[in-house]
Every structure is written in C-alpha cells, then in structure tokens.
Design a protein around this motif. Sequence first.
Motif, PDB file in Angstrom:
ATOM      1  N   ASN A  35      18.165  -9.485  20.505  1.00 35.67           N
ATOM      2  CA  ASN A  35      19.084  -8.619  20.915  1.00 35.67           C
ATOM      3  C   ASN A  35      18.564  -7.941  22.148  1.00 35.67           C
ATOM      4  O   ASN A  35      18.324  -6.790  21.851  1.00 35.67           O
ATOM      5  CB  ASN A  35      19.595  -7.808  19.648  1.00 35.67           C
ATOM      6  CG  ASN A  35      21.019  -7.292  20.269  1.00 35.67           C
ATOM      7  OD1 ASN A  35      21.671  -7.400  21.358  1.00 35.67           O
ATOM      8  ND2 ASN A  35      21.169  -5.887  19.826  1.00 35.67           N
ATOM      9  N   CYS A  37      20.708  -7.133  24.046  1.00 37.00           N
ATOM     10  CA  CYS A  37      22.333  -6.164  24.726  1.00 37.00           C
ATOM     11  C   CYS A  37      22.144  -4.611  24.304  1.00 37.00           C
ATOM     12  O   CYS A  37      20.889  -4.378  23.827  1.00 37.00           O
ATOM     13  CB  CYS A  37      23.398  -6.619  23.782  1.00 37.00           C
ATOM     14  SG  CYS A  37      23.342  -8.319  23.569  1.00 37.00           S
ATOM     15  N   VAL A  41      24.355  -5.721  17.550  1.00 40.93           N
ATOM     16  CA  VAL A  41      24.975  -7.154  17.685  1.00 40.93           C
ATOM     17  C   VAL A  41      24.454  -7.097  16.234  1.00 40.93           C
ATOM     18  O   VAL A  41      23.520  -7.620  15.653  1.00 40.93           O
ATOM     19  CB  VAL A  41      23.717  -8.466  18.587  1.00 40.93           C
ATOM     20  CG1 VAL A  41      24.132  -9.802  17.740  1.00 40.93           C
ATOM     21  CG2 VAL A  41      24.730  -7.933  19.745  1.00 40.93           C
ATOM     22  N   THR A  63      20.322  -2.521  19.050  1.00 40.18           N
ATOM     23  CA  THR A  63      19.730  -2.985  20.720  1.00 40.18           C
ATOM     24  C   THR A  63      17.820  -3.043  20.486  1.00 40.18           C
ATOM     25  O   THR A  63      17.096  -2.090  20.423  1.00 40.18           O
ATOM     26  CB  THR A  63      20.012  -2.025  21.865  1.00 40.18           C
ATOM     27  OG1 THR A  63      19.969  -2.611  23.056  1.00 40.18           O
ATOM     28  CG2 THR A  63      19.361  -1.064  21.579  1.00 40.18           C
ATOM     29  N   ALA A  82      27.148 -14.384  17.817  1.00 42.56           N
ATOM     30  CA  ALA A  82      27.041 -12.502  17.921  1.00 42.56           C
ATOM     31  C   ALA A  82      28.504 -12.129  17.660  1.00 42.56           C
ATOM     32  O   ALA A  82      29.273 -12.380  18.009  1.00 42.56           O
ATOM     33  CB  ALA A  82      26.310 -12.475  19.290  1.00 42.56           C
ATOM     34  N   THR A  84      30.037  -8.636  17.223  1.00 39.14           N
ATOM     35  CA  THR A  84      30.038  -7.320  18.207  1.00 39.14           C
ATOM     36  C   THR A  84      30.818  -6.017  18.082  1.00 39.14           C
ATOM     37  O   THR A  84      32.550  -6.625  17.340  1.00 39.14           O
ATOM     38  CB  THR A  84      30.139  -7.773  20.044  1.00 39.14           C
ATOM     39  OG1 THR A  84      31.616  -8.376  20.419  1.00 39.14           O
ATOM     40  CG2 THR A  84      29.673  -8.190  20.640  1.00 39.14           C
ATOM     41  N   PHE A 250      20.340 -12.814  22.434  1.00 35.85           N
ATOM     42  CA  PHE A 250      21.825 -12.267  22.277  1.00 35.85           C
ATOM     43  C   PHE A 250      21.466 -11.811  23.745  1.00 35.85           C
ATOM     44  O   PHE A 250      20.430 -11.103  23.950  1.00 35.85           O
ATOM     45  CB  PHE A 250      22.167 -11.474  21.575  1.00 35.85           C
ATOM     46  CG  PHE A 250      22.997 -12.595  20.325  1.00 35.85           C
ATOM     47  CD1 PHE A 250      24.019 -13.239  20.325  1.00 35.85           C
ATOM     48  CD2 PHE A 250      21.350 -12.461  20.010  1.00 35.85           C
ATOM     49  CE1 PHE A 250      23.524 -14.004  19.214  1.00 35.85           C
ATOM     50  CE2 PHE A 250      21.901 -13.071  18.627  1.00 35.85           C
ATOM     51  CZ  PHE A 250      22.184 -14.151  18.436  1.00 35.85           C
TER      52      PHE A 250
END
Length: 252
Positions: A35, A37, A41, A63, A82, A84, A250
């Motif tokens: 992850n 992001c 996720v 994260t 994923a 979210t 991701f």
Amino acid sequence: MALSALLTLLSTFLFPLIMVQRSLGYAPMTLTMVNNCPFTVCPGIQPNSGHEVLERGGFCLNTLTHRSFPAPTDHWSGRVWARTGCSHDGAQFSCETGDCAGRLECSGHGGAVPATLAQLSIHHGGHLDLTSYGVSLVDGFNVGMTITPHLGHGRCPVIGCRADLLPSCPSQLQTRAPRGGHVVGCKSGCLAFNTDELCCRNMYNSPRTCRASSYSDFFKRACPDTFTYAHDSPNLTHECSSPGELKIIFCH
C-alpha cells in the motif's frame, strides 16, 4: 524387447517420477500486497471457482505498509482489488469502494464496483509453470495499481495503471462518497449506462461487435496496458515463468 516388457519397464521407472513431480507442486512463490497510497487500503482476494480462498479473502494495510504470504503451490486463479474508505460501525465493516458484503475477510465474496482489478493465473501451462497477470478497468477504477514480478524468466513486464483517474473522471462516470460527496470511484460506461453496446451483451458479445467507446477510451489513454472493455486486447503480452514473487502495488 517385447512391447509388453517395454510398457512394464516404463511404468516401473517413470510413473513414480511423475508422481513425485506432481506431489512437489511448482516452485514456491510469494504474493505481496503493497500500500503506497496516502490512506488505508483493504485488499480483497476472490478465487475463481474451484480454487482456495487466500488469507481469508481480505485484510487491511495502513499507508506505506505491505503484507506477504505464500502463493498456492498448484494452479490458482482469481482477482485482487483495493477497498477504500473502510470503517467499522459496531459489528458492521463497510467500505466506500470495493466493499465485499460488509466483511473485513471477504471469504470468497466479490467486491462492489467500480474497482480496479488485478487478475491472476498462477502456475498454469503444465510443465512450463507460467504465471499470467493483468490489470482490468472493465469494472471501473478506484485506485492506481501495478503488478510487478520478481526473478521470473521470459517476458515479465511491470503492468497496470499508475495514474490517479479520480480527479479527471467524467462527471457521468463519477461515484461519490455518501459522506462528504468527494469522488471515490470512476465507473465504466457499462456500469454507468447499462446498455448492451457498452456492456458487450447480446448482439454485441463478440470481438467483432464489441468495440471501444469514448468511455473506455478515457481509461485507455491514461492506462494503455490495461483491459478497458470486455473484448479489449492490450498490446503488452507476457509469459512469465516461475517468478519468485508477484507484487501488487496500490498507488504505485
């Protein structure tokens, strides 16, 4: 040597070798979810029919964290996506995108669309031990996703969609969060309008009649190596043999 004696000899020496090879399965492989992001996720994993559920079908990643686990040692196929905007509300677990029946562990359930999908087929091709993989936007987009094989042989490219398509998603394709109203997903044309032509159904269900649309072109321009409609054929081909690790990232 008589034919019957030859057959006896082959069965005596070769059959045990074949059975040993089958019992050992294919070379070990690791699946890793990463992850990158700037938010949590929760990956979902759904096997195709007849294959086992991996990691109970889902978990969450903060994260800049990752999770690795052994891949099946025999043929396996399925999808990863994923989830979210996930939260707990008492006993209920729910996500703004990719939700799988209100569960943290999807346990074989699929995810709600729109969602970016990784499609995997591990250990196929008989003795060749091939792993095939692709990223699909046929059901829309929620986060960028790439697939990276490591230590494989043959054609083993990194493929997927690095772009964040949410800020530029056309208004008619936007999925908005129930709280706050911000864009959390970008629908496919099929999902948004549900027509036979856009969904490649009925008379449009063939490579000849199923065509790209302005909506699939939006995804294709940003992410040319992805599948963007039912009979799409991305130019990038691969036959990756015996990778030691397959990494799904991701927000690359």
